[in-house]
Motif scaffolding. Sequence first.
Motif, short mmCIF file in Angstrom:
data_model
loop_
_atom_site.label_atom_id
_atom_site.label_comp_id
_atom_site.label_asym_id
_atom_site.label_seq_id
_atom_site.Cartn_x
_atom_site.Cartn_y
_atom_site.Cartn_z
N ASN A 3 0.82 -1.21 0.00
CA ASN A 3 0.00 0.00 0.00
C ASN A 3 0.85 1.26 0.00
N ASN A 161 -2.63 -3.51 2.09
CA ASN A 161 -3.92 -3.79 1.45
C ASN A 161 -3.78 -3.77 -0.07
N ASP A 163 -5.87 -2.97 -2.25
CA ASP A 163 -6.53 -1.83 -2.89
C ASP A 163 -5.78 -0.51 -2.66
N THR A 165 -5.31 1.18 0.07
CA THR A 165 -5.73 2.01 1.19
C THR A 165 -4.85 1.76 2.40
N THR A 166 -4.79 2.75 3.27
CA THR A 166 -4.00 2.62 4.50
C THR A 166 -4.85 3.03 5.69
N PRO A 167 -5.83 2.21 6.04
CA PRO A 167 -6.70 2.56 7.15
C PRO A 167 -5.99 2.42 8.50
N ASN A 496 -1.94 11.01 3.44
CA ASN A 496 -2.96 10.01 3.77
C ASN A 496 -4.10 10.69 4.53
N ALA A 498 -7.37 10.64 4.44
CA ALA A 498 -8.49 9.81 4.92
C ALA A 498 -8.06 8.98 6.13
N GLY A 499 -6.86 8.39 6.03
CA GLY A 499 -6.36 7.61 7.14
C GLY A 499 -6.12 8.47 8.36
#
Length: 526
Positions: A3, A161, A163, A165-167, A496, A498-499
Motif C-alpha cells: 500500500n 492492502n 486496494d 488504502t492505508t486505514p 494520507n 483519509a487515514g
Amino acid sequence: MKNKLLMLGTVLAFSLGSCTGDFEDINNSDSNFSNTQLEQDFNHVKAPIKKMERGMYILVADDWQGDIQFNLSADIFSGYMATPHDFAGNNNNSTYALSDGWNQAEWVQKYQNEMVYAYNLEKATKGKYPQFYAWSLILKVYAMHKTTDYYGPIVYSGFGNPDGTTPYDSQEAVYNQFFAELKTATDILNAKVASGTKTFFPDAADPTDGTTAKGDIVKWIKFANSLRLRLAMRISNVNPAKAKIEGEEALKGYGVITSNDDNVFYLADHPVATYSGPWADIVAGGALTTIMNGYNDPRRATFFEAAKNGTYQGIRMGSLVNDDYRFAKADQFSIVGKIVRQNMIPWFCAAESHFLKAEGALKGWNVGGTAQSFYESGIATSFAQLNAGSASTYINDDTSMPDDFSDPLNAGNNITAKNLVSVKWSEGAGNEVKLQKIITQKWIAGFPDGQEAWAETRRTGYPKLFLPVNNFSAGKIEAGAFVKRVNFPVNEKTSNPAGYAQGVKLLGDDDDGGSRLWWDTGVNKF
C-alpha cells in the motif's frame, strides 16, 4: 501490491534526511539470486530477520535520527534522562513544545523498515516455513507495540492492502491483534519444540539471530510470552477481564523470562553512549537521580557517571538550559554510564517479569505467588543482573526516601520530592501504595528503556515524577499534567488524509500531546 504507506515511509524518510542510514536497501542484493537458490540456505528469510532485529531502533551511532526517535522523546518523558542542549531555543520536547520533526521519527522507522520486512516475511513463510513466520510475528509485535504506545491508533491490520488504502486501527484493535499474533507464534513454536526442533536453523550456531537468544526456540517462546504478559498488564485498567486472561495464558507452558540467563538483548553498540558522551545531548534525568540517591541505590554506578563532586546529578525536565549545562559546567551533571557501553540493547529482562507478576498478584491474577514475593525477587533479580551486590539491605530499608531536586546552576528549578514511598514492602498498606512501590522499582530496573518506562508512568501514574519546569505546549498539555502521546506525523495529513482523519476519530480527542491513549484511563483497577 504494497500500500501507499510503504511509499509514504520512503517520502518521510527522505524528508528526515534519509532514515535508512547504514541499513541495507530493502531491495537488497539477494534479488540477484533465484528463489530456489535463496531458499536452499534460507537466505530469503535470514536477511529480513536480521533487518527486523536491527531495525527496532535507528542504530547508526552517528545518525541524529536515532537521537530523536527515542532519546529526545520517551527517554525524557519517562524521567530517565534530560537534555542539556537548548534545541530550538528551549522550544522542544523537554518543554512540551512538541517537535513534529522529531516525533515522526518513530513512525518513519517502523513503517519504512519493520512493517515492510514483516510484510515480506509473511508472504515468504506463512504456510511454508511456520517457524520463521512465528519469529517474524514476535518481532513485529515487539516493534509495533512501541509505535502504538507513542501515537495511539496506527496502521496495522490494513498494511499492504491490495486496494492501496492505508486505514488506521484503533489501539484496542491493534492490541487484540498483538495478542492473537503472539498466541499464533507460540503455538507454532511450542509444536516445533515438541517435535524435537530446538533452533530455528539446522545449524545451531547460525549467526542470523543478533540477540542473546541466539536462535534458541524456547528462549523466543519465553520472550513472546513475556511480551504478552507486558501487553496484558498494559490494558489492565481499561479491560481487566481480557488482561487477566492474556496474562495468565502467558505464564503457561515455558512461561516467561524469570532468570537473567534468558534475558534478551540485541548485541550492538547502544547509541545513547554517543548521544550522552561526544554529542552532549543527554544526561541523567533529575527524577531518576533523586529517587536513586534517596534510596542510596548501588545501581547508580552502572547507570550513570558521577558528577565532578562525586554525586549523581540530573537535570529536571523542562529546564531552560544553556551552554553552561552542556559545556562550561557540564561536569556538574551525570552522563549515562557503562550500562550503554556494553554493546547490548535490552529488549526484555527477567526483573520485569517479576514485577509484572507482583502487580498481577495485586490484581488477583493467578501468578503462582504473592505480590510481596515477586516484588522482592524483582529487586534481587535486577541487582544480580547489574552485579550490584546483595539486595537484602536495600529491600528491607523502610526509612530512606527520594531526595528533593536541586539544580546546581539554577535554584529556580529546585523542587521537593514527590514519590514518597520507601523500598520495604508494607503488607498493611493500601493497593495504591503497593502499586507505587512495585512500579517505582520496575521503573528503576528498566533503565535505559525509556519507551517502556514512559508507557508505564502514563498507565499507572507512578513513580510520581516532577512536572516540567516550563510547559510551552500552548495549552495543548494542561498545566499540572504530563505529556500523554506524540502527534501523528504531519505528512499523514497530506499524504494520507483519509487515514489521518480516521486516526484522529479513533483517538477520540485532538491530535496533540494532551490526549490520552486507549489504555491510559487515569484510574488503577485492582
